[in-house]
Design a protein around this motif. Structure first.
Motif, PDB file in Angstrom:
ATOM      1  N   ILE A  37       0.844  -1.191   0.000  1.00  0.00           N
ATOM      2  CA  ILE A  37       0.000   0.000   0.000  1.00  0.00           C
ATOM      3  C   ILE A  37       0.885   1.249   0.000  1.00  0.00           C
ATOM      4  O   ILE A  37       0.644   2.204  -0.732  1.00  0.00           O
ATOM      5  CB  ILE A  37      -0.936  -0.006   1.223  1.00  0.00           C
ATOM      6  CG1 ILE A  37      -1.995  -1.108   1.059  1.00  0.00           C
ATOM      7  CG2 ILE A  37      -1.621   1.346   1.390  1.00  0.00           C
ATOM      8  CD1 ILE A  37      -2.780  -1.391   2.327  1.00  0.00           C
ATOM      9  N   LYS A  38       1.918   1.228   0.834  1.00  0.00           N
ATOM     10  CA  LYS A  38       2.832   2.363   0.930  1.00  0.00           C
ATOM     11  C   LYS A  38       3.490   2.630  -0.421  1.00  0.00           C
ATOM     12  O   LYS A  38       3.550   3.766  -0.892  1.00  0.00           O
ATOM     13  CB  LYS A  38       3.903   2.073   1.984  1.00  0.00           C
ATOM     14  CG  LYS A  38       4.879   3.211   2.226  1.00  0.00           C
ATOM     15  CD  LYS A  38       5.889   2.811   3.294  1.00  0.00           C
ATOM     16  CE  LYS A  38       6.941   3.882   3.491  1.00  0.00           C
ATOM     17  NZ  LYS A  38       7.973   3.460   4.451  1.00  0.00           N
ATOM     18  N   ASP A  39       3.977   1.578  -1.073  1.00  0.00           N
ATOM     19  CA  ASP A  39       4.613   1.718  -2.376  1.00  0.00           C
ATOM     20  C   ASP A  39       3.634   2.255  -3.407  1.00  0.00           C
ATOM     21  O   ASP A  39       3.977   3.099  -4.232  1.00  0.00           O
ATOM     22  CB  ASP A  39       5.167   0.367  -2.850  1.00  0.00           C
ATOM     23  CG  ASP A  39       6.373  -0.074  -2.025  1.00  0.00           C
ATOM     24  OD1 ASP A  39       6.935   0.778  -1.323  1.00  0.00           O
ATOM     25  OD2 ASP A  39       6.729  -1.260  -2.087  1.00  0.00           O
ATOM     26  N   LYS A  40       2.380   1.758  -3.339  1.00  0.00           N
ATOM     27  CA  LYS A  40       1.364   2.222  -4.292  1.00  0.00           C
ATOM     28  C   LYS A  40       1.013   3.682  -4.054  1.00  0.00           C
ATOM     29  O   LYS A  40       0.752   4.429  -4.991  1.00  0.00           O
ATOM     30  CB  LYS A  40       0.115   1.340  -4.188  1.00  0.00           C
ATOM     31  CG  LYS A  40       0.284  -0.026  -4.830  1.00  0.00           C
ATOM     32  CD  LYS A  40      -0.996  -0.847  -4.758  1.00  0.00           C
ATOM     33  CE  LYS A  40      -0.815  -2.188  -5.475  1.00  0.00           C
ATOM     34  NZ  LYS A  40      -2.035  -3.032  -5.376  1.00  0.00           N
ATOM     35  N   ASP A  41       1.013   4.099  -2.789  1.00  0.00           N
ATOM     36  CA  ASP A  41       0.756   5.503  -2.470  1.00  0.00           C
ATOM     37  C   ASP A  41       1.824   6.398  -3.080  1.00  0.00           C
ATOM     38  O   ASP A  41       1.519   7.437  -3.668  1.00  0.00           O
ATOM     39  CB  ASP A  41       0.727   5.709  -0.952  1.00  0.00           C
ATOM     40  CG  ASP A  41      -0.553   5.188  -0.315  1.00  0.00           C
ATOM     41  OD1 ASP A  41      -1.508   4.928  -1.071  1.00  0.00           O
ATOM     42  OD2 ASP A  41      -0.583   5.046   0.919  1.00  0.00           O
ATOM     43  N   ILE A  42       3.083   6.013  -2.912  1.00  0.00           N
ATOM     44  CA  ILE A  42       4.189   6.797  -3.465  1.00  0.00           C
ATOM     45  C   ILE A  42       4.122   6.806  -4.988  1.00  0.00           C
ATOM     46  O   ILE A  42       4.317   7.843  -5.628  1.00  0.00           O
ATOM     47  CB  ILE A  42       5.547   6.246  -2.980  1.00  0.00           C
ATOM     48  CG1 ILE A  42       5.683   6.417  -1.470  1.00  0.00           C
ATOM     49  CG2 ILE A  42       6.699   6.942  -3.694  1.00  0.00           C
ATOM     50  CD1 ILE A  42       6.897   5.755  -0.864  1.00  0.00           C
ATOM     51  N   ASP A 363      14.685   4.647   2.952  1.00  0.00           N
ATOM     52  CA  ASP A 363      13.370   4.883   3.553  1.00  0.00           C
ATOM     53  C   ASP A 363      13.116   6.369   3.758  1.00  0.00           C
ATOM     54  O   ASP A 363      11.991   6.850   3.582  1.00  0.00           O
ATOM     55  CB  ASP A 363      13.238   4.155   4.889  1.00  0.00           C
ATOM     56  CG  ASP A 363      13.128   2.644   4.715  1.00  0.00           C
ATOM     57  OD1 ASP A 363      12.861   2.197   3.584  1.00  0.00           O
ATOM     58  OD2 ASP A 363      13.318   1.924   5.708  1.00  0.00           O
ATOM     59  N   ASP A 364      14.151   7.093   4.108  1.00  0.00           N
ATOM     60  CA  ASP A 364      13.989   8.525   4.353  1.00  0.00           C
ATOM     61  C   ASP A 364      13.785   9.299   3.048  1.00  0.00           C
ATOM     62  O   ASP A 364      13.069  10.299   3.026  1.00  0.00           O
ATOM     63  CB  ASP A 364      15.203   9.060   5.114  1.00  0.00           C
ATOM     64  CG  ASP A 364      15.352   8.391   6.468  1.00  0.00           C
ATOM     65  OD1 ASP A 364      14.501   8.652   7.344  1.00  0.00           O
ATOM     66  OD2 ASP A 364      16.265   7.573   6.637  1.00  0.00           O
ATOM     67  N   GLY A 427      13.361   8.281  -8.712  1.00  0.00           N
ATOM     68  CA  GLY A 427      14.366   7.421  -8.094  1.00  0.00           C
ATOM     69  C   GLY A 427      13.742   6.402  -7.163  1.00  0.00           C
ATOM     70  O   GLY A 427      14.076   5.218  -7.195  1.00  0.00           O
ATOM     71  N   VAL A 428      12.818   6.864  -6.333  1.00  0.00           N
ATOM     72  CA  VAL A 428      12.165   5.975  -5.356  1.00  0.00           C
ATOM     73  C   VAL A 428      11.331   4.909  -6.063  1.00  0.00           C
ATOM     74  O   VAL A 428      11.401   3.723  -5.728  1.00  0.00           O
ATOM     75  CB  VAL A 428      11.273   6.795  -4.394  1.00  0.00           C
ATOM     76  CG1 VAL A 428      10.449   5.865  -3.505  1.00  0.00           C
ATOM     77  CG2 VAL A 428      12.126   7.723  -3.533  1.00  0.00           C
ATOM     78  N   VAL A 429      10.540   5.313  -7.041  1.00  0.00           N
ATOM     79  CA  VAL A 429       9.593   4.404  -7.695  1.00  0.00           C
ATOM     80  C   VAL A 429      10.262   3.527  -8.749  1.00  0.00           C
ATOM     81  O   VAL A 429      10.018   2.314  -8.813  1.00  0.00           O
ATOM     82  CB  VAL A 429       8.431   5.206  -8.329  1.00  0.00           C
ATOM     83  CG1 VAL A 429       7.516   4.291  -9.153  1.00  0.00           C
ATOM     84  CG2 VAL A 429       7.628   5.921  -7.245  1.00  0.00           C
ATOM     85  N   ASN A 430      11.137   4.115  -9.549  1.00  0.00           N
ATOM     86  CA  ASN A 430      11.692   3.405 -10.704  1.00  0.00           C
ATOM     87  C   ASN A 430      13.184   3.099 -10.590  1.00  0.00           C
ATOM     88  O   ASN A 430      13.767   2.542 -11.518  1.00  0.00           O
ATOM     89  CB  ASN A 430      11.459   4.228 -11.980  1.00  0.00           C
ATOM     90  CG  ASN A 430       9.987   4.453 -12.251  1.00  0.00           C
ATOM     91  OD1 ASN A 430       9.178   3.545 -12.113  1.00  0.00           O
ATOM     92  ND2 ASN A 430       9.634   5.678 -12.625  1.00  0.00           N
ATOM     93  N   ASP A 431      13.792   3.482  -9.459  1.00  0.00           N
ATOM     94  CA  ASP A 431      15.238   3.336  -9.283  1.00  0.00           C
ATOM     95  C   ASP A 431      15.989   4.058 -10.400  1.00  0.00           C
ATOM     96  O   ASP A 431      17.046   3.631 -10.844  1.00  0.00           O
ATOM     97  CB  ASP A 431      15.632   1.845  -9.252  1.00  0.00           C
ATOM     98  CG  ASP A 431      17.003   1.632  -8.625  1.00  0.00           C
ATOM     99  OD1 ASP A 431      17.404   2.457  -7.783  1.00  0.00           O
ATOM    100  OD2 ASP A 431      17.672   0.643  -8.985  1.00  0.00           O
ATOM    101  N   ASN A 432      15.418   5.160 -10.846  1.00  0.00           N
ATOM    102  CA  ASN A 432      16.009   5.983 -11.909  1.00  0.00           C
ATOM    103  C   ASN A 432      16.399   7.323 -11.293  1.00  0.00           C
ATOM    104  O   ASN A 432      15.595   8.231 -11.178  1.00  0.00           O
ATOM    105  CB  ASN A 432      15.001   6.179 -13.046  1.00  0.00           C
ATOM    106  CG  ASN A 432      15.590   6.958 -14.204  1.00  0.00           C
ATOM    107  OD1 ASN A 432      16.784   6.856 -14.484  1.00  0.00           O
ATOM    108  ND2 ASN A 432      14.763   7.747 -14.869  1.00  0.00           N
ATOM    109  N   TRP A 433      17.657   7.423 -10.887  1.00  0.00           N
ATOM    110  CA  TRP A 433      18.104   8.548 -10.080  1.00  0.00           C
ATOM    111  C   TRP A 433      18.799   9.620 -10.923  1.00  0.00           C
ATOM    112  O   TRP A 433      19.545   9.302 -11.849  1.00  0.00           O
ATOM    113  CB  TRP A 433      19.062   8.071  -8.994  1.00  0.00           C
ATOM    114  CG  TRP A 433      18.440   7.066  -8.083  1.00  0.00           C
ATOM    115  CD1 TRP A 433      18.476   5.702  -8.202  1.00  0.00           C
ATOM    116  CD2 TRP A 433      17.638   7.342  -6.930  1.00  0.00           C
ATOM    117  NE1 TRP A 433      17.759   5.113  -7.187  1.00  0.00           N
ATOM    118  CE2 TRP A 433      17.226   6.090  -6.390  1.00  0.00           C
ATOM    119  CE3 TRP A 433      17.223   8.516  -6.298  1.00  0.00           C
ATOM    120  CZ2 TRP A 433      16.436   6.003  -5.246  1.00  0.00           C
ATOM    121  CZ3 TRP A 433      16.442   8.415  -5.164  1.00  0.00           C
ATOM    122  CH2 TRP A 433      16.059   7.185  -4.642  1.00  0.00           C
TER     123      TRP A 433
END
Length: 439
Positions: A37-42, A363-364, A427-433
């Protein structure tokens, strides 16, 4: 003879054990579900913000006009000029979207203004460079911008005709803003840094102090790295070596002179007294972006200050000045300053996010992306634009204030480098920083 009492007891025990096991599984499933759920929210925040930015981002692009021979980037809303670091970060945002030419145009428009000494203004308009406070030089971004644009374009040769001018800009900064004793760098006044009224610097003209600064020195360190990498790409091997050595020496000086072992933080240093000026501000955390502190020191500083709610962490993002500082405030001081004495600035938070990434705080960063994303979406949904900064404790949009409206009565707002918040979420969602790395 069968002991019925024993069978009943055993059966009850089996049921109880099964029940405990099932509960444990449910807890594990619940945890997984909560993470999902947390990942989907982000992810939803990322998708929504990306959609909004597809509409807003073209507003920062202006066609070539007058002195500015190439399309140029403006903060939009309140500002119509091309500013050095606003456009640098916007250019990198567009590069992350497969459009590195805007970062190239930024560099070309600035290079045009390099004079014989190597001075170049940090602001350019269609009528020409806009000197401020005399010879108010641009921030140390030119070499980085040229390198990162070239990397995105997969072409470094376009920069070769301008290489001498780019070198000249570095030499001018070394002559005018480098301390001869330590090799560290300083700003003429805080406003030159972009963090206009940073309490860790001299932010009034009548304040004649100068401070060896973590932010000025870090950006110049990255300039040396970029200039070395650029020289290597263009075949100037000797220059590549020289600038690499300068970068190494500057990094050593930052860690030796600006780092407080006692307090686990970088301070500015008064050039007259050579003593720490103990203010924990935005400037303190810039070395994290460049990986200057060791992993141990970097984590100690992050844990002690950046993630500490008594200092930098607030409900709506990271502050620009420690809440423990005597000058901490969340006032709307758009004139003459835009206030870096506490409010959450999306660009400062983007810079912090790179530091958090360098030191393993995933996480931060996720918390930060979600928090800022929610904040900006709320602003966009209400005003169809954004603001420069926000009250760290209430989330209230601060500047430009609501009385700055256009001819239709709409709030003029601010877009600019707020676009980089999408890069945090990407970056958080796709690891594309988008980490502004020089490699």
């Amino acid at each position: 003879m069968i002991n019925l009492k024993k069978i009943v007891l055993i059966s009850a025990l089996v049921v109880a054990i099964g029940s405990c096991t099932d509960t444990s599984k449910n807890k594990e499933t619940d945890t997984i579900s909560m993470n999902t759920i947390k990942d989907k929210d982000i992810e939803k925040v990322y998708i929504d913000l990306k959609e909004k930015y597809a509409v807003l981002s073209p507003k920062v692009i202006q066609p070539a006009e007058g002195y500015l021979e190439h399309p140029y980037l403006i903060p939009a809303g309140f500002y119509k000029q091309m500013w050095d670091w606003d456009a640098f970060f916007m250019g990198n945002y567009f590069a992350s979207k497969g459009k590195p030419e805007y970062l190239q145009y930024w560099a070309l428009n600035l290079i045009k203004g390099v004079d014989e000494e190597g001075y170049v203004s940090g602001c350019a308009t269609v009528k020409g460079p806009r000197p401020i406070f005399g010879k108010f030089a641009m921030k140390p971004f030119l070499s980085q911008g040229v390198y990162l644009a070239s990397k995105g374009l997969k072409d470094f040769n376009w920069a070769k005709p301008y290489y001498k001018d780019i070198k000249k800009v570095i030499e001018y900064r070394e002559k005018t803003q480098q301390d001869s004793i330590t090799g560290l760098f300083f700003w003429d006044i805080a406003m030159q840094s972009g963090a206009d009224n940073n309490a860790g610097l001299n932010y009034f003209m009548e304040d004649k102090r100068s401070f060896l600064a973590p932010d000025a020195s870090t950006w110049q360190y990255k300039e040396y790295l970029a200039q070395s990498a650029l020289a290597k790409k263009l075949g100037y091997e000797e220059d590549a070596k020289i600038y690499s050595e300068k970068a190494i020496k500057l990094k050593e000086a930052i860690n030796k002179i600006l780092w407080s072992k006692e307090d686990n933080v970088y301070y500015t240093v008064d050039m007259d007294t050579r003593a720490f000026y103990k203010r924990i501000s935005y400037s303190s955390f810039l070395p994290l972006l460049a990986g200057i502190p060791s992993q141990e020191n970097g984590k100690a500083m992050i844990d002690s200050y950046l993630l500490n709610e008594k200092h930098m962490k607030a409900k709506y993002g990271f502050r620009t000045l420690s809440a423990q500082d005597v000058d901490y405030n969340n006032k709307n001081i758009i004139v003459p300053f835009s206030n870096w004495q506490g409010p959450v600035w999306p660009i400062a938070n983007y810079i912090y996010s790179i530091g958090l990434k360098n030191y393993g705080y995933s996480d931060d960063i996720a918390w930060l992306g979600k928090t800022l994303g929610d904040l900006l979406l709320k602003d966009i949904n209400k005003h169809n634009t954004m603001h420069e900064n926000y009250d760290a404790d209430t989330g209230k949009a601060l500047a430009p204030s609501d009385d700055h409206v256009d001819e239709n009565g709409n709030i003029v707002g601010f877009i600019s480098w707020n676009l980089c918040v999408e890069n945090i979420l990407d970056g958080v969602v796709n690891d594309n920083w988008t980490l502004l790395e020089i490699n």
